[in-house]
Enzyme design. Structure first.
Site, mmCIF file in Angstrom:
data_model
loop_
_atom_site.group_PDB
_atom_site.id
_atom_site.type_symbol
_atom_site.label_atom_id
_atom_site.label_comp_id
_atom_site.label_asym_id
_atom_site.label_seq_id
_atom_site.Cartn_x
_atom_site.Cartn_y
_atom_site.Cartn_z
ATOM 1 C CD GLU A 98 -2.511 -1.040 2.727
ATOM 2 O OE1 GLU A 98 -3.302 -0.097 2.930
ATOM 3 O OE2 GLU A 98 -2.388 -2.008 3.523
ATOM 4 N NE ARG A 346 4.974 -8.789 10.544
ATOM 5 C CZ ARG A 346 4.128 -7.689 10.672
ATOM 6 N NH1 ARG A 346 2.746 -7.738 10.973
ATOM 7 N NH2 ARG A 346 4.462 -6.467 10.245
ATOM 8 C CE LYS A 356 3.460 0.766 5.420
ATOM 9 N NZ LYS A 356 2.415 0.345 4.130
#
Length: 514
Positions: A98, A346, A356
């Site tokens: 994104e 992850r 983020k």
């Protein structure tokens, strides 16, 4: 011997040679095994690991390579199904961030593995996609930084076979042009209309708080919305009005009609579209409704012909919705291929913030000097710090791929940086706190040149010339004055184990004389 009254600092640059193309070093894992069994194509470039033939209990079952070579194989029925699903299509992965922040070290694993998997299989390709469905948090700055970071971390890797030549923003290590979810907004709208017509979606008019109450909990089923059984005609009309901008933000949403009693909360009539009266960096003011990620993700994968949608483990519970969306839309003819979602763990680093949201707080709060501050765990920060991209790829390969979450010590990354820097960096001397040394028995005032290798192991880097004469400079800490104040404080004796220069002592200067 006397200290010079003048200040002398020698600055030496470390010169980096162009990086060569490094081979793959991923160990066999459950994802490569699934793709191999389902496609019939053997991966190339994996580490050769033979499972232990021992029958004792020394293997605790956590070895990723052993798991990949044994337990992760598909059943015969699954192999047949996978081969029918993939058909003659090439193996295709994608990296779909994104554009609402800069890429960080956590993204490095996703980038590296998606591109590496595509290169492992003959004819494979990896797409670059920007999932730009939330204009309130996205911007062109993030778009530009993401593309730059992907180009950087993949620099030095071989291009994909038969990849079309792209220019401008589309030029990069990925296959074909840069894809954007916003390119498919018209198709996504048509997909939503198709779900309404088939009775699989409806317009919800409950408030956000009421929806939370109706949703239920992990231990209690949800309740059906009073608007769930609106007619197809009314839903279509209201959805068209949503697109026309006749409603306020949050007044209505489009929901999938699945199962409010499902044990998986993601399947309890999830949202597909919401109203946002905001301008989009790509489409401007054309749209005031935007698709949710869980809806746009499988559609975009299908449109691009993605065969394997590789995600991190937080999307595992979203996979049933992913499959439901694809299965519902395939009969409509709006999409014509079925991608498969596979999840892996992850990347987590000890004592390192990879959220983020928290990184944005550091930037906006001016605690750091921007996203590319060398203290930041972003890829642009790593680049400014001097980390070579090959070191990040090596780090991701060594961390490996599995379904088990783990916290990796930051020292593992630093080891990879040192290993890669050792291959490409010329050696040099630097004196930071200089001490002038006069050699009293040096005859004449001429200088003598010594040829010194630029690298102790790589002869191809050649030699450099180091001058030597009557006056030289050494590091102040390499001399201990037993007759001076520091010597008096230590009973005129050098520190235990001191092997460097002393009054009346002898030392050998590297590459020079005693």
């Amino acid at each position: 011997l006397s200290e010079s009254a003048s200040i002398f600092v020698t600055l030496v640059a470390i010169v980096s040679l162009p990086s060569s193309t490094y081979g793959f070093a991923y160990a066999p894992n459950f994802i490569t095994k699934i793709i191999q069994d389902g496609s019939g194509i053997a991966p190339k470039g994996l580490l050769e690991i033979t499972p232990s033939a021992s029958s004792d209990d020394s293997n605790d079952g956590n070895d990723d390579a052993t798991e990949a070579l044994t337990a992760s194989a598909l059943s015969e029925e699954e192999i047949v199904s996978e081969k029918e699903r993939i058909g003659s299509r090439p193996i295709c992965t994608r990296f779909p961030p994104e554009p609402n922040g800069y890429l960080h070290l956590g993204h490095a694993k996703a980038v590296s593995f998606n591109f590496a998997v595509a290169r492992m299989f003959e004819g494979g390709r990896c797409n670059m996609r920007l999932d730009d469905t939330n204009p309130s948090k996205e911007g062109q700055e993030y778009v530009d930084s993401i593309l730059e970071d992907v180009r950087w971390i993949q620099s030095g890797t071989p291009p994909f076979a038969d990849a079309p030549v792209e220019t401008g923003e589309n030029a990069g290590p990925w296959y074909g042009p840069v894809h954007k979810t916003s390119d498919s907004f018209d198709l996504l709208y048509d997909c939503a209309v198709a779900l309404i017509k088939s009775g699989d979606a409806y317009i919800e008019s409950l408030s956000a708080e009421e929806m939370r109450e109706y949703r239920g909990t992990l231990t209690e089923p949800g309740k059906e919305s009073p608007y769930r059984n609106r007619s197809v005609e009314e839903n279509l009309e209201m959805f068209e009005n949503m697109r026309a901008g006749q409603y306020k933000d949050g007044e209505h949403i489009l929901r999938a009609k699945i199962d409010m009693s499902s044990p998986n909360i993601n399947m309890r009539d999830p949202a597909l579209y919401r109203i946002k009266h905001e301008s989009h960096q790509e489409t401007g003011d054309k749209w005031c409704i935007y698709p949710m990620y869980d809806f746009s993700h499988p559609v975009a994968d299908a449109v691009e012909g993605i065969t394997h949608s590789l995600c991190t483990l937080e999307f595992e519970d979203h996979r049933p919705l992913y499959d439901w969306t694809v299965d519902k839309l395939l009969p409509t003819g709006l999409i014509d291929c079925k991608p498969r979602q596979i999840e892996f763990s992850r990347l987590n680093l000890k004592y390192t913030v990879l959220s983020k949201r928290k990184l944005i707080q550091l930037v906006e709060g001016k605690h750091v000097n921007g996203w590319d501050d060398p203290r930041m765990p972003t890829l642009s920060g790593m680049r400014r710090r001097g980390v070579p991209p090959s070191a990040l790829r090596l780090f991701c390969e060594r961390v490996g791929i599995s379904k088990s979450d783990s916290n990796i010590d930051f020292g593992v990354l630093e080891d990879c940086v040192r290993e890669e820097m050792d291959k490409i960096s010329m050696r040099a001397f630097a004196v930071l706190n200089p001490l002038k040394v006069t050699i009293t028995n040096w005859q004449g005032s001429t200088l003598e040149d010594f040829e010194v290798p630029r690298h102790p192991k790589i002869e191809e880097m050649g030699d450099r010339t180091v001058p030597f004469g009557k006056n030289i400079y050494i590091e102040r800490s390499d001399f201990f004055d037993t007759e001076g104040p520091e010597g008096e404080a230590n009973n005129n004796r050098p520190p235990k184990g001191f092997k460097r220069l002393l009054p009346g002592g002898k030392v050998r200067l590297k590459y020079a004389y005693v």
